[in-house]
Design an enzyme around this catalytic site. Structure first.
Site, PDB file in Angstrom:
ATOM      1  N   LYS A   1      41.239  15.201 -24.923  1.00  0.00           N
ATOM      2  CA  LYS A   1      41.044  13.795 -25.295  1.00  0.00           C
ATOM      3  C   LYS A   1      41.275  13.542 -26.788  1.00  0.00           C
ATOM      4  O   LYS A   1      41.850  12.529 -27.166  1.00  0.00           O
ATOM      5  CB  LYS A   1      39.653  13.319 -24.880  1.00  0.00           C
TER       6      LYS A   1
ATOM      7  N   ASP B   1      36.491   4.781 -20.615  1.00  0.00           N
ATOM      8  CA  ASP B   1      35.172   5.263 -20.153  1.00  0.00           C
ATOM      9  C   ASP B   1      34.052   4.241 -20.398  1.00  0.00           C
ATOM     10  O   ASP B   1      33.246   3.957 -19.510  1.00  0.00           O
ATOM     11  CB  ASP B   1      34.811   6.574 -20.872  1.00  0.00           C
TER      12      ASP B   1
HETATM   13  P1  NAP Z   1      29.592  16.987 -23.970  1.00  0.00           P
HETATM   14  O1  NAP Z   1      30.574  16.300 -24.860  1.00  0.00           O
HETATM   15  O2  NAP Z   1      29.651  18.456 -23.804  1.00  0.00           O
HETATM   16  O3  NAP Z   1      28.110  16.559 -24.491  1.00  0.00           O
HETATM   17  C1  NAP Z   1      27.006  17.178 -24.008  1.00  0.00           C
HETATM   18  C2  NAP Z   1      25.720  16.498 -24.548  1.00  0.00           C
HETATM   19  O4  NAP Z   1      24.669  17.006 -23.767  1.00  0.00           O
HETATM   20  C3  NAP Z   1      25.412  16.809 -25.999  1.00  0.00           C
HETATM   21  O5  NAP Z   1      24.764  15.714 -26.571  1.00  0.00           O
HETATM   22  C4  NAP Z   1      24.459  17.999 -25.874  1.00  0.00           C
HETATM   23  O6  NAP Z   1      23.496  18.071 -26.904  1.00  0.00           O
HETATM   24  C5  NAP Z   1      23.721  17.661 -24.602  1.00  0.00           C
HETATM   25  N1  NAP Z   1      23.262  18.900 -23.970  1.00  0.00           N
HETATM   26  C6  NAP Z   1      24.023  19.867 -23.392  1.00  0.00           C
HETATM   27  N2  NAP Z   1      23.238  20.859 -22.951  1.00  0.00           N
HETATM   28  C7  NAP Z   1      21.959  20.535 -23.278  1.00  0.00           C
HETATM   29  C8  NAP Z   1      20.710  21.156 -23.092  1.00  0.00           C
HETATM   30  N3  NAP Z   1      20.598  22.347 -22.480  1.00  0.00           N
HETATM   31  N4  NAP Z   1      19.609  20.525 -23.528  1.00  0.00           N
HETATM   32  C9  NAP Z   1      19.705  19.335 -24.141  1.00  0.00           C
HETATM   33  N5  NAP Z   1      20.867  18.681 -24.365  1.00  0.00           N
HETATM   34  C10 NAP Z   1      21.971  19.286 -23.934  1.00  0.00           C
HETATM   35  O7  NAP Z   1      29.666  16.395 -22.512  1.00  0.00           O
HETATM   36  P2  NAP Z   1      30.237  14.977 -22.043  1.00  0.00           P
HETATM   37  O8  NAP Z   1      31.687  15.094 -21.819  1.00  0.00           O
HETATM   38  O9  NAP Z   1      29.711  13.940 -22.959  1.00  0.00           O
HETATM   39  O10 NAP Z   1      29.572  14.830 -20.600  1.00  0.00           O
HETATM   40  C11 NAP Z   1      28.183  14.655 -20.449  1.00  0.00           C
HETATM   41  C12 NAP Z   1      27.862  14.393 -18.980  1.00  0.00           C
HETATM   42  O11 NAP Z   1      28.465  13.176 -18.560  1.00  0.00           O
HETATM   43  C13 NAP Z   1      28.392  15.479 -18.032  1.00  0.00           C
HETATM   44  O12 NAP Z   1      27.433  15.706 -17.047  1.00  0.00           O
HETATM   45  C14 NAP Z   1      29.615  14.854 -17.408  1.00  0.00           C
HETATM   46  O13 NAP Z   1      29.832  15.349 -16.109  1.00  0.00           O
HETATM   47  C15 NAP Z   1      29.197  13.382 -17.373  1.00  0.00           C
HETATM   48  N6  NAP Z   1      30.350  12.473 -17.383  1.00  0.00           N
HETATM   49  C16 NAP Z   1      30.439  11.555 -16.386  1.00  0.00           C
HETATM   50  C17 NAP Z   1      31.486  10.652 -16.365  1.00  0.00           C
HETATM   51  C18 NAP Z   1      31.585   9.644 -15.263  1.00  0.00           C
HETATM   52  O14 NAP Z   1      32.640   9.013 -15.096  1.00  0.00           O
HETATM   53  N7  NAP Z   1      30.519   9.431 -14.507  1.00  0.00           N
HETATM   54  C19 NAP Z   1      32.445  10.687 -17.388  1.00  0.00           C
HETATM   55  C20 NAP Z   1      32.319  11.630 -18.397  1.00  0.00           C
HETATM   56  C21 NAP Z   1      31.262  12.533 -18.376  1.00  0.00           C
HETATM   57  P3  NAP Z   1      23.772  18.849 -28.283  1.00  0.00           P
HETATM   58  O15 NAP Z   1      24.489  17.849 -29.128  1.00  0.00           O
HETATM   59  O16 NAP Z   1      22.426  19.188 -28.769  1.00  0.00           O
HETATM   60  O17 NAP Z   1      24.614  20.052 -27.950  1.00  0.00           O
END
Ligand code: NAP
Length: 291
Positions: free
Chosen positions: A83, A119
């Site tokens: 991205k 998004d």
């Molecule tokens: P990402 O960029 O990897 O961000 C992950 C976030 O989650 C960060 O803020 C991280 O905190 C936090 N996190 C990860 N592990 C953690 C833990 N063990 N304890 C506390 N906080 C934790 O991921 P993303 O792409 O934003 O996606 C996040 C979620 O949204 C995923 O489940 C994904 O499947 C979902 N999603 C859904 C859609 C949809 O269309 N419905 C679209 C995109 C994503 P830190 O900053 O502290 O590391």
């Protein structure tokens, strides 16, 4: 033999020489629901379009974008880990993609490739349509500060919501607030969840059986709505707990569909058949709200 009229999709809906090709690039991408979702929409509207998944390794984003140009591919969805790199490789960015520094959709204007990000718009459309929530009147807490959270925070704030960002790593939440520089976005602590109208769970916690809860479910109750961006499983443990305490809940299906629908609109100019797209991948839009 030459025919005067171009061939249309044949009776088996196989592609022909006139078929417009669209694709998703990512790694991994073989699990993607997008080809089934988009191809169901094309077939339903009798459109001579085809959507395929193309695995592209980290580091090859620019080569993939050059390939899109050379192959005259009509549009592109972009997923992890490309991205940000695609944002740097296209010719122009929409205002939202520029603010996020991330592209999830590429469209063509002749030879010019334009990066978009659907998004956040998809999220806001889904809460308006499925939950009847008007962001401009809402006090929102977003839990998480990754890519999905950033898109949701910006779209909600631009729609007039007051948004507090809560994250395990506070620096990342503060960075978002500083970069977006909007009066209605701030950082907060987990305790602010109890005062929010809408809570958005934007961490991956809940996808795996052994994950801890992202926050204390006792902070949520009646009169509040929790949207968990996860859609596999359909109900995460935090969503189950919130529903048991009387909150309205929804999963990430709405965002997934509406952001895809927006991409469909951008490429084709047609209205997306969202229920067809949802049904094609076994997603039930009616399951998206819970009492
Ligand atoms: P990402 O960029 O990897 O961000 C992950 C976030 O989650 C960060 O803020 C991280 O905190 C936090 N996190 C990860 N592990 C953690 C833990 N063990 N304890 C506390 N906080 C934790 O991921 P993303 O792409 O934003 O996606 C996040 C979620 O949204 C995923 O489940 C994904 O499947 C979902 N999603 C859904 C859609 C949809 O269309 N419905 C679209 C995109 C994503 P830190 O900053 O502290 O590391």
């Amino acid at each position: 033999m030459c025919r005067e009229k171009p061939l249309r999709m044949n009776e088996f809906a196989l592609p022909t020489a006139t078929t417009k090709l669209v694709a998703v690039i990512g790694d991994p991408v073989r699990h993607s629901l997008s080809p089934v979702m988009f191809n169901a929409a094309f077939r339903t509207l009798n459109m001579d379009w085809l959507y395929v998944a193309l695995p592209v390794k980290l580091g090859s984003s620019r080569a993939a974008i050059d390939g899109i140009r050379a192959l005259d591919i009509a549009g592109l969805s972009v997923t992890t880990p490309h991205k940000e790199a695609v944002a740097a490789a296209v010719d122009q960015l929409s205002p939202v993609a520029m603010k996020l520094g991330a592209v999830n959709c590429v469209r063509r204007n002749g030879e010019v490739l334009i990066g978009e990000n659907t998004d956040g718009k998809g999220f806001v459309e889904s809460v308006r349509s499925s939950l009847g929530i008007e962001p401009e009147n809402s006090n929102v807490v977003v839990v998480g500060a990754g890519g999905a959270a950033r898109a949701v925070i910006l779209a909600l704030a631009e729609a007039g919501a007051t948004v507090a960002v809560v994250n395990r790593t506070k620096d990342k939440a503060e960075k978002i607030v500083n970069q977006m520089a909007m009066e209605n976005i701030s950082t907060s602590g987990f305790e602010s969840i109890s005062d929010a109208d809408l809570i958005v769970q934007a961490t991956p916690l809940g996808m795996r059986n052994d994950d801890p809860l992202p926050f204390d479910p006792n902070l949520i109750g009646q009169g509040q709505t929790l949207v968990d961006l996860i859609y596999h499983p359909q109900r995460t443990p935090i969503a189950e707990s919130a529903a048991a305490r009387g909150a309205q809940i929804a999963n990430g299906v709405g965002m997934l569909l509406y952001q895809a629908g927006e991409q469909f609109r951008i490429w084709t100019g047609e209205e997306p058949p969202l229920h067809v797209m949802a049904a094609a991948v076994g997603l039930d839009l009616s399951q998206n709200t819970g009492e």
